[in-house]
Design a protein around this motif. Structure first.
Motif, short mmCIF file in Angstrom:
data_model
loop_
_atom_site.label_atom_id
_atom_site.label_comp_id
_atom_site.label_asym_id
_atom_site.label_seq_id
_atom_site.Cartn_x
_atom_site.Cartn_y
_atom_site.Cartn_z
N GLN A 287 9.25 -12.91 -13.83
CA GLN A 287 9.87 -12.76 -12.52
C GLN A 287 8.99 -11.89 -11.61
OE1 GLN A 287 12.74 -14.39 -11.70
NE2 GLN A 287 12.49 -15.29 -13.74
N PRO A 288 9.07 -12.08 -10.29
CA PRO A 288 8.30 -11.24 -9.38
C PRO A 288 8.80 -9.79 -9.41
CG PRO A 288 9.71 -12.73 -8.14
CD PRO A 288 9.85 -13.11 -9.59
N LEU A 289 7.89 -8.85 -9.16
CA LEU A 289 8.27 -7.44 -9.10
C LEU A 289 9.23 -7.17 -7.95
CD1 LEU A 289 5.00 -5.42 -9.79
CD2 LEU A 289 7.10 -5.38 -11.10
N SER A 290 9.03 -7.87 -6.84
CA SER A 290 9.82 -7.62 -5.65
C SER A 290 9.77 -8.85 -4.75
CB SER A 290 9.25 -6.42 -4.90
OG SER A 290 9.87 -6.23 -3.67
N GLU A 291 10.77 -9.00 -3.92
CA GLU A 291 10.76 -10.06 -2.92
C GLU A 291 9.71 -9.78 -1.85
OE1 GLU A 291 12.53 -12.91 -3.12
OE2 GLU A 291 13.23 -12.14 -5.05
N GLU A 292 9.45 -8.50 -1.61
CA GLU A 292 8.44 -8.07 -0.64
C GLU A 292 7.10 -7.98 -1.38
OE1 GLU A 292 9.21 -6.40 2.57
OE2 GLU A 292 11.35 -6.74 2.42
N GLY A 293 6.05 -8.44 -0.77
CA GLY A 293 4.73 -8.29 -1.38
C GLY A 293 4.07 -7.00 -0.97
N THR A 294 4.42 -6.51 0.24
CA THR A 294 3.80 -5.31 0.78
C THR A 294 4.88 -4.42 1.40
OG1 THR A 294 1.76 -6.50 1.28
CG2 THR A 294 2.09 -4.43 2.42
N TYR A 295 4.77 -3.13 1.12
CA TYR A 295 5.65 -2.13 1.73
C TYR A 295 4.79 -1.23 2.61
CZ TYR A 295 9.19 -3.45 -1.67
OH TYR A 295 10.11 -4.14 -2.42
N THR A 296 5.26 -0.98 3.82
CA THR A 296 4.55 -0.07 4.72
C THR A 296 5.24 1.27 4.67
OG1 THR A 296 3.89 -1.91 6.13
CG2 THR A 296 3.75 0.29 7.08
N LEU A 297 4.49 2.31 4.30
CA LEU A 297 5.02 3.66 4.19
C LEU A 297 4.32 4.54 5.21
CD1 LEU A 297 4.88 4.10 0.30
CD2 LEU A 297 6.70 3.08 1.68
N GLN A 298 4.98 5.59 5.61
CA GLN A 298 4.41 6.53 6.56
C GLN A 298 3.94 7.78 5.82
OE1 GLN A 298 6.62 7.28 10.15
NE2 GLN A 298 5.95 9.40 10.14
N SER A 299 2.72 8.17 6.03
CA SER A 299 2.20 9.40 5.43
C SER A 299 3.06 10.58 5.88
CB SER A 299 0.74 9.61 5.86
OG SER A 299 0.22 10.76 5.26
N GLY A 300 3.47 11.40 4.93
CA GLY A 300 4.31 12.55 5.22
C GLY A 300 5.80 12.27 5.08
N ALA A 301 6.18 11.02 4.86
CA ALA A 301 7.60 10.68 4.71
C ALA A 301 7.99 10.66 3.23
CB ALA A 301 7.91 9.32 5.36
N TYR A 302 9.27 10.92 2.98
CA TYR A 302 9.82 11.01 1.63
C TYR A 302 10.48 9.68 1.27
CZ TYR A 302 12.94 12.88 -2.04
OH TYR A 302 13.60 13.13 -3.21
N TYR A 303 10.21 9.19 0.05
CA TYR A 303 10.74 7.90 -0.40
C TYR A 303 11.29 8.00 -1.82
CZ TYR A 303 8.11 6.00 3.51
OH TYR A 303 7.63 5.73 4.76
N LYS A 304 12.16 7.05 -2.17
CA LYS A 304 12.62 6.87 -3.55
C LYS A 304 12.24 5.47 -3.98
CE LYS A 304 16.24 10.24 -4.01
NZ LYS A 304 17.61 10.50 -4.40
N LEU A 305 11.61 5.38 -5.14
CA LEU A 305 11.21 4.11 -5.74
C LEU A 305 12.00 3.94 -7.02
CD1 LEU A 305 9.26 1.66 -6.10
CD2 LEU A 305 7.63 3.27 -7.13
N MET A 306 12.83 2.89 -7.08
CA MET A 306 13.60 2.60 -8.28
C MET A 306 12.95 1.42 -8.99
SD MET A 306 15.74 4.36 -6.28
CE MET A 306 16.43 3.30 -5.08
N ILE A 307 12.55 1.65 -10.24
CA ILE A 307 11.95 0.59 -11.05
C ILE A 307 12.94 0.29 -12.16
CG2 ILE A 307 9.99 -0.11 -12.46
CD1 ILE A 307 8.39 2.15 -11.02
N THR A 308 13.46 -0.94 -12.19
CA THR A 308 14.46 -1.34 -13.18
C THR A 308 13.89 -2.43 -14.07
OG1 THR A 308 16.24 -0.82 -11.63
CG2 THR A 308 16.80 -2.24 -13.50
N ALA A 309 13.95 -2.19 -15.38
CA ALA A 309 13.53 -3.19 -16.36
C ALA A 309 14.79 -3.85 -16.91
CB ALA A 309 12.74 -2.55 -17.49
#
Length: 148
Positions: free
Chosen positions: A50-72
């Motif tokens: 299965q694909p890792l994500s429906e999105e192929g590319t994520y655009t992030l902003q330098s200096g911004a805070y994010y949460k990445l959830m990886i589910t197996a």
């Protein structure tokens, strides 16, 4: 030296396609971890074929805070690797089964069974950085994080 000065002038003027506005004007006491400085959560799924994500590319902003959830889903023993990505962020913590880990560095995560790992981080180094399933060559088995 001339190239460096030109790049500095471009960065100060805000010109160029990679410039991005700050997420919030006043970070306040919490600094970079302030709620107004948080990007949308990112969800990836590790599943056999299965694909890792429906999105192929994520655009992030330098200096911004994010949460990445990886589910197996547990369909296979799978890993996700991305030395370039993990060196381009400051990791606040990795949470696995309600255990908080505050690592200095990570190169990959491997899932032997079903489960979720949550990585909270601040995007730092601009550029394109890839997370992929090691040994895979398909476009759907990788995601690109474009940090601006």
């Amino acid at each position: 030296m001339k190239t460096l000065l030109s790049a500095l002038a471009l960065a100060i003027s805000g010109g160029g396609a990679a410039s991005a506005a700050p997420l919030c004007d006043n970070l306040g006491f919490a600094g970079l971890l302030a709620s107004c400085n948080r990007g949308e959560p990112i969800e990836l799924t590790l599943a056999s074929g299965q694909p890792l994500s429906e999105e192929g590319t994520y655009t992030l902003q330098s200096g911004a805070y994010y949460k990445l959830m990886i589910t197996a889903d547990g369909s296979a023993e799978l890993a996700i690797s991305g030395p370039s990505f993990f060196r381009a962020i400051w990791m606040n913590e990795i949470v696995i089964n309600q255990i908080e880990i505050r690592p200095m560095a990570v190169e990959s995560l491997e899932f032997d069974a079903a489960g979720t790992a949550e990585i909270s981080f601040v995007a730092i180094k601009p550029g394109a950085h890839v997370l992929r399933i090691p040994g895979s060559t398909g476009e759907s088995q990788m995601v690109t994080f474009q940090i601006q």
